[in-house]
Design an enzyme around this catalytic site. Structure first.
Site, PDB file in Angstrom:
ATOM      1  N   ARG A   1      -4.903   3.144 -11.349  1.00 49.88           N
ATOM      2  CA  ARG A   1      -5.616   2.321 -11.527  1.00 49.88           C
ATOM      3  C   ARG A   1      -6.375   2.259 -12.708  1.00 49.88           C
ATOM      4  NH1 ARG A   1      -5.665  -2.666  -7.790  1.00 49.88           N
ATOM      5  NH2 ARG A   1      -5.955  -0.738  -5.919  1.00 49.88           N
TER       6      ARG A   1
ATOM      7  N   GLU B   1       1.045   7.089  -7.162  1.00 53.65           N
ATOM      8  CA  GLU B   1       1.406   5.203  -7.066  1.00 53.65           C
ATOM      9  C   GLU B   1       0.712   4.445  -8.377  1.00 53.65           C
ATOM     10  OE1 GLU B   1      -1.124   1.763  -4.305  1.00 53.65           O
ATOM     11  OE2 GLU B   1      -1.333   3.939  -3.078  1.00 53.65           O
TER      12      GLU B   1
ATOM     13  N   LYS C   1      -0.801   1.017   6.322  1.00 54.60           N
ATOM     14  CA  LYS C   1      -1.791   1.812   5.447  1.00 54.60           C
ATOM     15  C   LYS C   1      -2.895   1.047   6.131  1.00 54.60           C
ATOM     16  CE  LYS C   1      -4.472   0.376   0.889  1.00 54.60           C
ATOM     17  NZ  LYS C   1      -3.444   0.196  -0.205  1.00 54.60           N
TER      18      LYS C   1
ATOM     19  N   GLY D   1     -12.556   5.281   0.294  1.00 54.97           N
ATOM     20  CA  GLY D   1     -13.469   6.013   1.070  1.00 54.97           C
ATOM     21  C   GLY D   1     -13.177   7.504   1.652  1.00 54.97           C
TER      22      GLY D   1
ATOM     23  N   GLY E   1      -8.207   7.143  -4.866  1.00 54.63           N
ATOM     24  CA  GLY E   1      -8.224   6.508  -5.981  1.00 54.63           C
ATOM     25  C   GLY E   1      -9.291   7.566  -6.964  1.00 54.63           C
TER      26      GLY E   1
END
Length: 208
Positions: free
Chosen positions: A18, A42, A130, A159, A179
């Site tokens: 991202r 992703e 998810k 987290g 991420g």
């Protein structure tokens, strides 16, 4: 079995990209992750250059499984499908988005937080969901929710780091989404990212 779902299960870690990356940067990150043993990526739809990033990653390496994240509406399902995304991930559950994904034959992980939300998603045809945000809940919550919902696969996201990764697998996670705890940004070299990815993969594989 859905072959994309099995790719996710086999990898165990969905790397979430991202941010303001160019297509070339997405490809470089994908190469480093793959070299470290993480092959499922992703790219979130609210990232800059996602329109170029997903096709570029798919073209760069046929061994990568590339999905689209932050897919919140049926229109975004269409967008992700047109970009070639092989699976979809959402922070929320939207019935029309799930319906469209199923019509297109796309694996879709909707975001849920409670047992009731997980059951709603399951009845809508989602065998895997998810858990988001998982930050304050931890592996113990996953273990608890899986006891009565053992026919649903869960991907905790938010987290997840090297300190709790093994505990999430032992609690029964299908995979985890990661991420910033995995991909730290431009100050992180590709060599460092490859090493970190390798550590994540070894930790996941060694958890059972």
């Amino acid at each position: 079995m859905d072959p994309i779902l099995e790719d996710v299960r086999a990898c165990g870690v969905i790397a979430i990209l991202r941010g303001d990356y160019s297509a070339d940067e997405f490809v470089a990150i994908g190469q480093a992750l793959h070299a470290g043993g993480i092959s499922v990526l992703e790219i979130t739809l609210n990232s800059s250059h996602v329109e170029a990033g997903i096709p570029a990653l798919l073209e760069s390496n046929p061994e990568l499984t590339v999905g689209a994240g932050t897919v919140r509406t049926a229109a975004q399902v269409e967008q992700a499908h047109q970009l070639g995304a092989q699976f979809l991930v959402s922070p929320n559950f939207d019935a029309t988005a799930i319906q469209r994904s199923q019509e297109l034959g796309l694996l879709h992980f909707p975001g849920v937080f409670t047992p009731s939300e997980a059951e709603v998603a399951f009845r809508a045809g989602c065998s895997a969901v998810k858990i988001f945000p998982a930050n304050d809940l931890g592996p113990g919550y996953l273990r608890a929710i899986r006891a009565p919902l053992n026919d649903i696969d869960f991907v905790p996201t938010g987290g997840v780091d090297l300190h709790n990764l093994a505990d999430y697998r032992r609690a029964g996670a299908l995979a985890v989404g990661a991420g910033s705890t995995l991909i730290a940004g431009r100050h992180q070299s590709m060599e460092e990212l490859q090493q970190i990815a390798q550590t994540w993969r070894e930790t996941w594989d060694g958890a059972l």
